[in-house]
Scaffold this active site. Structure first.
Site, PDB file in Angstrom:
ATOM      1  N   GLU A 182       1.287  -1.168   0.002  1.00  0.00           N
ATOM      2  CA  GLU A 182      -0.312  -0.471   0.346  1.00  0.00           C
ATOM      3  C   GLU A 182       0.851   1.550   0.074  1.00  0.00           C
ATOM      4  OE1 GLU A 182      -2.684   0.740   2.901  1.00  0.00           O
ATOM      5  OE2 GLU A 182      -3.581   2.084   2.158  1.00  0.00           O
ATOM      6  N   LYS A 201      -8.041 -16.581  15.328  1.00  0.00           N
ATOM      7  CA  LYS A 201      -8.696 -16.011  13.857  1.00  0.00           C
ATOM      8  C   LYS A 201     -10.104 -15.387  13.759  1.00  0.00           C
ATOM      9  CE  LYS A 201      -4.134 -18.498  12.433  1.00  0.00           C
ATOM     10  NZ  LYS A 201      -3.330 -19.417  12.432  1.00  0.00           N
ATOM     11  N   ASP A 203       1.727 -14.959  12.426  1.00  0.00           N
ATOM     12  CA  ASP A 203       0.421 -15.704  11.580  1.00  0.00           C
ATOM     13  C   ASP A 203       0.456 -14.727  11.116  1.00  0.00           C
ATOM     14  OD1 ASP A 203      -1.725 -16.876  11.196  1.00  0.00           O
ATOM     15  OD2 ASP A 203      -1.112 -18.315  12.428  1.00  0.00           O
ATOM     16  N   HIS A 208      -2.887   9.623  -1.320  1.00  0.00           N
ATOM     17  CA  HIS A 208      -2.696   7.959  -1.942  1.00  0.00           C
ATOM     18  C   HIS A 208      -2.818   8.832  -4.032  1.00  0.00           C
ATOM     19  CE1 HIS A 208      -3.642   5.339   1.166  1.00  0.00           C
ATOM     20  NE2 HIS A 208      -3.010   6.373   1.594  1.00  0.00           N
TER      21      HIS A 208
HETATM   22  C1  LIG Z   1       1.246  11.208   2.897  1.00  0.00           C
HETATM   23  C2  LIG Z   1       2.260  12.052   3.966  1.00  0.00           C
HETATM   24  C3  LIG Z   1       2.469  11.824   4.947  1.00  0.00           C
HETATM   25  C4  LIG Z   1       2.036  13.293   3.033  1.00  0.00           C
HETATM   26  O1  LIG Z   1       2.248  14.372   4.442  1.00  0.00           O
HETATM   27  P1  LIG Z   1       3.182  16.112   4.815  1.00  0.00           P
HETATM   28  O2  LIG Z   1       2.840  16.551   5.898  1.00  0.00           O
HETATM   29  O3  LIG Z   1       2.268  16.905   3.278  1.00  0.00           O
HETATM   30  O4  LIG Z   1       4.109  15.353   4.010  1.00  0.00           O
HETATM   31  P2  LIG Z   1       6.265  16.350   3.492  1.00  0.00           P
HETATM   32  O5  LIG Z   1       6.541  15.893   2.500  1.00  0.00           O
HETATM   33  O6  LIG Z   1       5.844  17.638   4.444  1.00  0.00           O
HETATM   34  O7  LIG Z   1       6.752  14.937   5.011  1.00  0.00           O
HETATM   35  C5  LIG Z   1       6.361  15.208   6.429  1.00  0.00           C
HETATM   36  C6  LIG Z   1       7.232  14.029   6.828  1.00  0.00           C
HETATM   37  O8  LIG Z   1       5.960  12.678   6.321  1.00  0.00           O
HETATM   38  C7  LIG Z   1       7.276  11.609   6.257  1.00  0.00           C
HETATM   39  N1  LIG Z   1       7.312  11.143   4.769  1.00  0.00           N
HETATM   40  C8  LIG Z   1       6.678  11.724   3.747  1.00  0.00           C
HETATM   41  N2  LIG Z   1       6.440  11.851   2.557  1.00  0.00           N
HETATM   42  C9  LIG Z   1       7.320  11.154   2.497  1.00  0.00           C
HETATM   43  C10 LIG Z   1       7.963   9.149   1.845  1.00  0.00           C
HETATM   44  N3  LIG Z   1       7.535   9.497   0.250  1.00  0.00           N
HETATM   45  N4  LIG Z   1       9.013   8.737   2.221  1.00  0.00           N
HETATM   46  C11 LIG Z   1       8.926   8.105   3.534  1.00  0.00           C
HETATM   47  N5  LIG Z   1       8.213   8.875   4.727  1.00  0.00           N
HETATM   48  C12 LIG Z   1       8.095  10.690   3.933  1.00  0.00           C
HETATM   49  C13 LIG Z   1       8.351  12.060   6.319  1.00  0.00           C
HETATM   50  O9  LIG Z   1       8.905  11.077   7.877  1.00  0.00           O
HETATM   51  C14 LIG Z   1       8.789  13.546   6.360  1.00  0.00           C
HETATM   52  O10 LIG Z   1       9.106  14.561   7.587  1.00  0.00           O
HETATM   53  P3  LIG Z   1      11.266  14.747   6.693  1.00  0.00           P
HETATM   54  O11 LIG Z   1      11.396  13.362   7.314  1.00  0.00           O
HETATM   55  O12 LIG Z   1      10.969  15.106   5.741  1.00  0.00           O
HETATM   56  O13 LIG Z   1      10.916  15.755   7.947  1.00  0.00           O
HETATM   57  C15 LIG Z   1       0.738  12.233   4.599  1.00  0.00           C
HETATM   58  O14 LIG Z   1      -0.672  13.100   3.780  1.00  0.00           O
HETATM   59  C16 LIG Z   1      -0.425  11.391   5.278  1.00  0.00           C
HETATM   60  O15 LIG Z   1       0.023  10.513   6.432  1.00  0.00           O
HETATM   61  N6  LIG Z   1      -1.023  10.903   4.807  1.00  0.00           N
HETATM   62  C17 LIG Z   1      -1.944   9.178   4.703  1.00  0.00           C
HETATM   63  C18 LIG Z   1      -1.666   8.457   4.093  1.00  0.00           C
HETATM   64  C19 LIG Z   1      -2.079   7.120   5.599  1.00  0.00           C
HETATM   65  O16 LIG Z   1      -2.050   7.115   6.193  1.00  0.00           O
HETATM   66  N7  LIG Z   1      -2.653   6.557   4.520  1.00  0.00           N
HETATM   67  C20 LIG Z   1      -2.644   5.081   5.084  1.00  0.00           C
HETATM   68  C21 LIG Z   1      -3.835   3.916   4.183  1.00  0.00           C
HETATM   69  S1  LIG Z   1      -5.739   4.865   4.027  1.00  0.00           S
HETATM   70  C22 LIG Z   1      -6.239   2.889   4.511  1.00  0.00           C
HETATM   71  O17 LIG Z   1      -5.694   1.748   5.040  1.00  0.00           O
HETATM   72  C23 LIG Z   1      -7.295   3.432   5.936  1.00  0.00           C
HETATM   73  C24 LIG Z   1      -8.328   4.191   5.117  1.00  0.00           C
HETATM   74  C25 LIG Z   1      -8.219   5.637   5.196  1.00  0.00           C
HETATM   75  O18 LIG Z   1      -9.280   3.266   4.568  1.00  0.00           O
HETATM   76  C26 LIG Z   1      -9.067   3.878   6.689  1.00  0.00           C
HETATM   77  C27 LIG Z   1     -10.545   4.584   7.285  1.00  0.00           C
HETATM   78  O19 LIG Z   1     -11.625   4.479   6.820  1.00  0.00           O
HETATM   79  O20 LIG Z   1     -10.144   5.782   8.201  1.00  0.00           O
HETATM   80  N1  LIG Z   2      -1.194 -25.474  16.790  1.00  0.00           N
HETATM   81  C1  LIG Z   2      -2.519 -24.409  16.676  1.00  0.00           C
HETATM   82  O1  LIG Z   2      -4.384 -24.398  17.028  1.00  0.00           O
HETATM   83  C2  LIG Z   2      -2.439 -23.565  15.985  1.00  0.00           C
HETATM   84  C3  LIG Z   2      -1.145 -22.675  15.470  1.00  0.00           C
HETATM   85  N2  LIG Z   2      -0.763 -21.879  15.043  1.00  0.00           N
HETATM   86  C4  LIG Z   2       0.510 -21.658  14.981  1.00  0.00           C
HETATM   87  O2  LIG Z   2       1.683 -21.601  15.493  1.00  0.00           O
HETATM   88  C5  LIG Z   2       1.762 -21.618  15.846  1.00  0.00           C
HETATM   89  C6  LIG Z   2       2.833 -20.764  16.928  1.00  0.00           C
HETATM   90  O3  LIG Z   2       3.097 -21.123  17.789  1.00  0.00           O
HETATM   91  P1  LIG Z   2       4.246 -21.141  19.024  1.00  0.00           P
HETATM   92  O4  LIG Z   2       3.483 -21.716  19.973  1.00  0.00           O
HETATM   93  O5  LIG Z   2       4.360 -19.551  19.119  1.00  0.00           O
HETATM   94  O6  LIG Z   2       4.954 -21.605  18.168  1.00  0.00           O
HETATM   95  P2  LIG Z   2       5.604 -22.932  18.695  1.00  0.00           P
HETATM   96  O7  LIG Z   2       5.445 -23.868  18.037  1.00  0.00           O
HETATM   97  O8  LIG Z   2       7.487 -23.492  17.929  1.00  0.00           O
HETATM   98  O9  LIG Z   2       6.869 -23.272  19.643  1.00  0.00           O
HETATM   99  C7  LIG Z   2       7.693 -22.258  20.656  1.00  0.00           C
HETATM  100  C8  LIG Z   2       8.583 -22.916  20.740  1.00  0.00           C
HETATM  101  O10 LIG Z   2       9.773 -22.386  21.034  1.00  0.00           O
HETATM  102  C9  LIG Z   2      10.334 -22.865  22.731  1.00  0.00           C
HETATM  103  N3  LIG Z   2      11.359 -21.910  23.042  1.00  0.00           N
HETATM  104  C10 LIG Z   2      12.799 -21.702  23.084  1.00  0.00           C
HETATM  105  N4  LIG Z   2      12.704 -20.364  23.366  1.00  0.00           N
HETATM  106  C11 LIG Z   2      12.035 -19.630  24.243  1.00  0.00           C
HETATM  107  C12 LIG Z   2      10.652 -18.690  24.971  1.00  0.00           C
HETATM  108  N5  LIG Z   2      12.085 -17.673  25.594  1.00  0.00           N
HETATM  109  N6  LIG Z   2       9.565 -17.891  25.037  1.00  0.00           N
HETATM  110  C13 LIG Z   2       8.883 -19.169  24.572  1.00  0.00           C
HETATM  111  N7  LIG Z   2       8.872 -20.911  23.452  1.00  0.00           N
HETATM  112  C14 LIG Z   2      10.339 -20.449  23.683  1.00  0.00           C
HETATM  113  C15 LIG Z   2       9.466 -23.318  23.378  1.00  0.00           C
HETATM  114  O11 LIG Z   2       9.559 -24.399  24.179  1.00  0.00           O
HETATM  115  P3  LIG Z   2       8.635 -25.201  24.839  1.00  0.00           P
HETATM  116  O12 LIG Z   2       7.427 -25.696  24.970  1.00  0.00           O
HETATM  117  O13 LIG Z   2       9.755 -26.337  25.179  1.00  0.00           O
HETATM  118  O14 LIG Z   2       9.003 -23.571  26.547  1.00  0.00           O
HETATM  119  C16 LIG Z   2       8.621 -23.963  22.025  1.00  0.00           C
HETATM  120  O15 LIG Z   2       9.160 -25.601  21.237  1.00  0.00           O
HETATM  121  C17 LIG Z   2       2.762 -20.777  14.650  1.00  0.00           C
HETATM  122  O16 LIG Z   2       3.136 -21.593  13.442  1.00  0.00           O
HETATM  123  C18 LIG Z   2       1.310 -20.209  14.240  1.00  0.00           C
HETATM  124  O17 LIG Z   2       0.623 -20.546  12.746  1.00  0.00           O
HETATM  125  C19 LIG Z   2      -1.398 -20.953  15.450  1.00  0.00           C
HETATM  126  C20 LIG Z   2      -2.857 -21.366  14.877  1.00  0.00           C
HETATM  127  C21 LIG Z   2      -3.485 -22.312  15.513  1.00  0.00           C
END
Ligand SMILES: CC(C)(COP(=O)([O-])OP(=O)([O-])OC[C@H]1O[C@@H](n2cnc3c(N)ncnc32)[C@H](O)[C@@H]1OP(=O)([O-])[O-])[C@@H](O)C(=O)NCCC(=O)NCCSC(=O)C[C@@](C)(O)CC(=O)[O-]
Ligand SMILES: NC(=O)C1=CN([C@@H]2O[C@H](COP(=O)(O)OP(=O)(O)OC[C@H]3O[C@@H](n4cnc5c(N)ncnc54)[C@H](OP(=O)(O)O)[C@@H]3O)[C@@H](O)[C@H]2O)C=CC1
Length: 407
Positions: A99, A228, A303, A402
């Site tokens: 995006e 989920k 996940d 956008h």
């Molecule tokens: C696009 C901006 C940031 C411009 O905003 P601006 O203030 O006009 O930008 P600017 O050129 O003055 O720059 C300000 C700062 O923005 C950053 N920036 C600026 N341009 C860049 C770039 N190319 N790459 C990396 N960083 C950038 C950067 O930090 C920059 O500071 P600087 O570093 O220059 O001092 C602003 O208009 C904005 O944030 N718009 C919103 C966009 C957004 O949030 N989209 C999210 C997705 S929307 C969606 O998926 C969900 C939705 C909307 O449907 C959910 C809902 O229902 O609400």
């Molecule tokens: N089974 C299910 O129903 C579902 C499975 N998943 C899947 O499960 C997976 C994640 O499960 P998750 O249990 O997190 O991962 P893992 O199955 O990989 O288990 C974590 C492993 O890490 C070991 N471990 C080593 N160090 C640490 C530590 N510091 N903290 C915790 N554990 C440690 C644990 O050992 P020990 O246990 O001996 O402590 C264990 O063997 C993903 O792939 C996900 O997509 C997602 C949803 C449902």
């Protein structure tokens, strides 16, 4: 390649199944054979899918019937300054997305958070849940089961402990619906997201329950977990990490960097994120927390289906101070963020590198601290995203941003 062509031919002739290829060749050759087969049976060319940068063997715990890999562009936002319970200092946030404008937006938000002195972030509750469903005869038996569980949590804890060294059963909450009993087991899973761990441990506990009571296990997951699927229980009780971030942004930073005012953002937040979401019956009282959660999940091997719960978030905004001098206070609270720095896809090479960017790959010291810090970084990124998008809406820059960056 000849091996792959031969293997594909054997599948075509019905001699081998697609998923049996790994038993006859190394995982990369097996993947190539599957691509051969799919290409020959469709109009697709899978050259790009086959051009992946890690040994297929590395993905064996993560996928079956592998044919290659999809590549999603990854960028960084920040660094962002975080004062967390586990996370401390400045961090670049790795985000993978298609995006346009998302990284720019989060980046802008991070710069605003920094100008305000950084984000405060805390994990306020933690625990991965699994809720099996049991069949009982009637309500009398349901009550008996609930009582037995209440009196025997230690026995269930011992059974669970035999399956894991890191996982620890915290509590079991019963829910009765007629002759169905749901037991919501909650575990501390340390640095693992914990869904495998909790499922395996709960399986062992269920064996004890079935041996000691009249209840019959119908399913290890009875959907009250809830994994989920959008669910109020996760929004209210939490699942994974419940984490909150906030920041107080000085008025001049809002006007200069976000081109709007604290009042406009506060009003917009109320009418959009609170009233609009309520009217829509939404569980997400926020603007686009899912964007940051999804992009950081993809970058770091989480996940991706659990973005459903990760986006259970409430954003608040208010003007602090009187008259036209007030500053902007913004918070975002993610109730059910399920993250791990071990397990799942975290070991895959690009995902592991992304965790290194945050400095949290693998197990933390103490155990659990890396996953806590990870949750805090995601919450800080979500806060930055909320600040920027709300400002773009308030200043009417969303569509132009956008049009410029996203097409
Ligand atoms: C696009 C901006 C940031 C411009 O905003 P601006 O203030 O006009 O930008 P600017 O050129 O003055 O720059 C300000 C700062 O923005 C950053 N920036 C600026 N341009 C860049 C770039 N190319 N790459 C990396 N960083 C950038 C950067 O930090 C920059 O500071 P600087 O570093 O220059 O001092 C602003 O208009 C904005 O944030 N718009 C919103 C966009 C957004 O949030 N989209 C999210 C997705 S929307 C969606 O998926 C969900 C939705 C909307 O449907 C959910 C809902 O229902 O609400
Ligand atoms: N089974 C299910 O129903 C579902 C499975 N998943 C899947 O499960 C997976 C994640 O499960 P998750 O249990 O997190 O991962 P893992 O199955 O990989 O288990 C974590 C492993 O890490 C070991 N471990 C080593 N160090 C640490 C530590 N510091 N903290 C915790 N554990 C440690 C644990 O050992 P020990 O246990 O001996 O402590 C264990 O063997 C993903 O792939 C996900 O997509 C997602 C949803 C449902």
């Amino acid at each position: 390649m000849t091996d792959a062509v031969d293997l594909a031919a054997r599948v075509r002739e019905g001699e081998l199944r697609l998923h049996e290829l790994d038993d006859h060749a190394d995982p990369d050759v097996a993947a190539a054979a599957r691509r051969q087969l799919v290409e020959s049976e469709t109009d697709a060319s899978l050259d790009s899918v086959g051009d992946y940068g890690f040994p297929a063997a590395a993905a064996e715990p993560n996928i079956e019937n592998m044919i290659g890999a999809v590549q999603v562009p990854m960028g960084v936002a920040g660094p962002v300054a975080v004062d967390g319970g586990a996370a401390e200092g400045e961090a670049y946030l790795p985000l993978a997305t298609t995006e346009g404008a998302l990284l720019a937006s989060v980046n802008r938000g991070c710069s605003v958070v920094n100008a305000a002195g950084g984000a405060n972030v805390r994990v306020t509750k933690s625990g991965m849940t699994r809720a099996p469903v049991f069949r009982v005869t009637d309500v009398v038996e349901a009550e008996a089961l609930v009582e037995w569980v209440r009196d025997n949590v230690d026995r269930l804890r011992e059974a669970a402990a035999e399956t894991t060294t890191h996982g620890e059963l915290l509590d079991v909450t019963p829910y009765v619906v007629g002759n169905s009993v749901y037991l919501r087991f909650r575990y501390d899973t340390k640095d693992a997201m914990g869904m495998n761990m909790a499922t395996i441990a709960t399986g062992a506990a269920c064996d004890v329950i079935e041996a000691e009571t009249d209840a019959s296990l119908v399913a290890l997951s009875g959907n009250l977990c809830t994994d989920k699927k959008p669910a109020a229980i996760n929004a209210v009780e939490g699942r994974g990490r419940s984490v909150t971030a906030d920041v107080a942004v000085p008025r001049e930073v809002v006007t200069e960097r976000l081109h709007t005012t604290p009042e406009a953002i506060a009003e917009l937040n109320t009418r959009k994120n609170l009233i609009g979401s309520a009217k829509a019956g939404s569980l997400g009282f926020n603007a686009h927390v899912a964007n940051v959660v999804a992009a950081m999940f993809l970058a770091t091997g989480q996940d991706e289906a659990q973005v459903v719960e990760g986006a259970n978030a409430i954003t608040t905004a208010e003007v602090r101070g009187s008259g036209s001098d007030g500053d902007l206070y913004v918070s975002v609270s993610l109730s059910s963020l399920e993250v791990g720095t071990v397990g799942g896809g975290t070991k895959l090479p690009t995902q592991a590198e992304a965790l290194d960017v945050l400095g949290i790959r693998g197990g933390g010291d103490p155990a659990g601290s890396n996953a806590d810090a990870f949750a805090e970084y995601i919450a800080a990124g979500a806060l930055a995203g909320e600040l920027s998008l709300l400002s773009a809406l308030a200043s009417r820059h969303l569509s132009s941003a956008h049009a410029e960056l996203g097409r």
